[in-house]
Design a protein around this motif. Structure first.
Motif, mmCIF file in Angstrom:
data_model
loop_
_atom_site.group_PDB
_atom_site.id
_atom_site.type_symbol
_atom_site.label_atom_id
_atom_site.label_comp_id
_atom_site.label_asym_id
_atom_site.label_seq_id
_atom_site.Cartn_x
_atom_site.Cartn_y
_atom_site.Cartn_z
ATOM 1 N N MET A 195 -17.417 47.302 69.655
ATOM 2 C CA MET A 195 -17.761 48.572 69.033
ATOM 3 C C MET A 195 -17.066 48.674 67.684
ATOM 4 N N PHE A 196 -17.720 49.238 66.724
ATOM 5 C CA PHE A 196 -17.142 49.379 65.396
ATOM 6 C C PHE A 196 -16.951 50.850 65.092
ATOM 7 N N HIS A 197 -15.744 51.168 64.694
ATOM 8 C CA HIS A 197 -15.394 52.558 64.416
ATOM 9 C C HIS A 197 -15.534 52.833 62.931
ATOM 10 N N ARG A 198 -16.155 53.911 62.609
ATOM 11 C CA ARG A 198 -16.316 54.289 61.214
ATOM 12 C C ARG A 198 -14.935 54.456 60.585
ATOM 13 N N PRO A 199 -14.711 53.862 59.383
ATOM 14 C CA PRO A 199 -13.391 53.943 58.774
ATOM 15 C C PRO A 199 -13.028 55.369 58.412
ATOM 16 N N LEU A 200 -11.731 55.626 58.397
ATOM 17 C CA LEU A 200 -11.236 56.947 58.026
ATOM 18 C C LEU A 200 -11.483 57.192 56.551
ATOM 19 N N ILE A 201 -11.722 58.417 56.206
ATOM 20 C CA ILE A 201 -11.868 58.779 54.796
ATOM 21 C C ILE A 201 -10.542 58.508 54.097
ATOM 22 N N LEU A 202 -10.587 57.774 53.004
ATOM 23 C CA LEU A 202 -9.368 57.446 52.278
ATOM 24 C C LEU A 202 -8.723 58.712 51.725
ATOM 25 N N ALA A 203 -7.401 58.656 51.660
ATOM 26 C CA ALA A 203 -6.665 59.814 51.165
ATOM 27 C C ALA A 203 -7.079 60.173 49.755
ATOM 28 N N LYS A 252 -13.209 42.409 59.045
ATOM 29 C CA LYS A 252 -12.248 43.221 58.292
ATOM 30 C C LYS A 252 -12.973 44.344 57.551
ATOM 31 N N VAL A 253 -14.116 44.016 56.962
ATOM 32 C CA VAL A 253 -14.883 45.019 56.228
ATOM 33 C C VAL A 253 -15.668 45.909 57.186
ATOM 34 N N ALA A 254 -16.212 45.333 58.239
ATOM 35 C CA ALA A 254 -17.007 46.112 59.197
ATOM 36 C C ALA A 254 -16.177 47.187 59.888
ATOM 37 N N LEU A 278 -24.499 40.747 62.018
ATOM 38 C CA LEU A 278 -25.226 42.013 62.128
ATOM 39 C C LEU A 278 -26.254 41.971 63.254
ATOM 40 N N ASP A 279 -26.787 40.801 63.540
ATOM 41 C CA ASP A 279 -27.705 40.685 64.666
ATOM 42 C C ASP A 279 -26.956 40.901 65.982
ATOM 43 N N GLN A 280 -25.721 40.409 66.048
ATOM 44 C CA GLN A 280 -24.926 40.526 67.262
ATOM 45 C C GLN A 280 -24.196 41.868 67.354
ATOM 46 N N ASN A 281 -24.046 42.546 66.212
ATOM 47 C CA ASN A 281 -23.357 43.841 66.169
ATOM 48 C C ASN A 281 -24.210 44.855 65.415
ATOM 49 N N GLY A 301 -25.827 47.882 63.702
ATOM 50 C CA GLY A 301 -25.259 49.150 63.274
ATOM 51 C C GLY A 301 -23.885 49.050 62.658
ATOM 52 N N ALA A 302 -23.296 47.845 62.658
ATOM 53 C CA ALA A 302 -21.986 47.703 62.028
ATOM 54 C C ALA A 302 -22.099 48.066 60.544
ATOM 55 N N PRO A 303 -21.171 48.871 60.021
ATOM 56 C CA PRO A 303 -21.296 49.379 58.656
ATOM 57 C C PRO A 303 -20.847 48.368 57.596
#
Length: 334
Positions: free
Chosen positions: A1-9, A69-71, A89-92, A94-96
């Motif tokens: 599962m890929f978690h959407r990154p936090l909004i940068l400060a 790292k980027v996803a 991306l085929d295996q994951n 929706g990864a951003p």
């Protein structure tokens, strides 16, 4: 599962301050070698700073390294093999993560042979022994290369070799050719005392393989929230490559300040080979750096199907976007 990154400060600051302090750490695919010099040129010449960006370049451990790292949002931008990204991306789904700027218009996938052992062209591999490390990126594409050139894989003896023994076996004549990255295996073989005139470099991209190579990839959540920062980053990258092409020796000095133990002459040759063969191609010189030919990418996906079974219906729009490429002429390499 890929978690959407936090909004940068930085995004919480007023717009002007956010631009001035936008941090964009950049994850490379490999170590600090010749082809990574343009990114340090962009830092040293203030090209990133002029875009309001603070950029730190981090070394990687291979083509797959930067993608997760980027996803995951650990890095907003990275450098990775497009074909590996397509599989990821085929295996994951929706990864951003998506490719936003093509750099290696021609991938470095190659067959490196010895002319004295009878290998100068694809057809010469028939009846020969080919050394191939099982995890090698070029070996992964070899079935595509073979199919495009009418080679019968049953008539080529494949010798599994390790990365450390690949070029030594070629130098010793234990194999007639090896798979590898053009600017890496060629230089490794040359350093072992083999005359450059005896080394043949058969670039797969010159023999029917339509695959693209490495690209700048971005976290799409970050890019949607910071489109100007991403465009500025890509503009600075193009400027770094253009400045490197104008003065490769200066670029190697910039690299040496980060990797003082390197062989400067070797890395200059590696950089020059990568620029001439993989980056500054005829297509790039005519169309500028960064974009792609949609028909070629579609055909590349069809070729990938020869070596990979997609779990989902391929969609090229998921793999590359030109949405953040600058439109001000800064991609021109002329």
């Amino acid at each position: 599962m890929f978690h959407r990154p936090l909004i940068l400060a930085a995004m919480l600051l007023p717009a002007g301050a956010a631009l001035a302090e936008t941090s964009m750490p950049f994850a490379l695919d490999w170590r600090f070698e010749g082809p990574s010099a343009p990114y340090f040129v962009a830092i040293d010449q203030g090209l990133f700073a002029a875009e309001g960006l603070s950029v730190e370049v981090t070394a990687g451990e291979g083509s797959l390294d930067a993608i997760p790292k980027v996803a995951t949002g650990a890095f907003p931008v990275g450098f990775a093999d497009l074909n590996s990204l397509i599989r990821f991306l085929d295996q994951n789904p929706g990864a951003p993560v998506i490719a936003a700027m093509m750099v290696y218009d021609k991938p470095a996938f190659a067959v490196i042979g010895r002319k004295s052992l009878g290998v100068e062209a694809p057809a010469d591999l028939m009846g020969k022994v080919l050394g191939a490390p099982p995890p090698d990126g070029a070996w992964a594409q070899f079935p595509i290369f073979a199919a495009e050139n009418g080679l019968d894989m049953d008539q080529i003896t494949i010798e599994p070799v390790g990365f450390p023994t690949r070029e030594p076996m070629l130098a010793e004549g234990k194999v007639a050719a090896v798979t590898g990255f053009s600017f890496t295996s060629y230089l490794n073989t040359k350093r072992l005392g083999i005359d450059s005139e005896d080394i043949s470099v058969i670039l797969m991209a010159d023999h029917g393989v339509d695959l693209y190579g490495n690209a700048v990839i971005v976290n799409t959540d970050f890019a949607e929230a910071n489109p100007e920062a991403v465009t500025g980053f890509l503009r600075a990258v193009a400027g770094g490559w253009k400045a490197t092409a104008a003065d490769p020796e200066a670029a190697i000095r910039a690299l040496a300040s980060r990797n003082p133990g390197m062989d400067a002459a070797l890395e200059l040759e590696r950089l020059t080979l990568a620029m001439e063969t993989n980056v500054m191609t005829d297509w790039v010189m005519e169309n500028g750096m960064g974009n792609i030919d949609p028909d070629r990418l579609a055909n590349a996906v069809e070729q990938i199907k020869l070596t990979y079974e997609f779990q989902n219906e391929p969609d090229t729009a998921l793999y590359f976007s030109d949405a953040w490429l600058p439109q001000d002429g800064s991609l021109s390499m002329e």
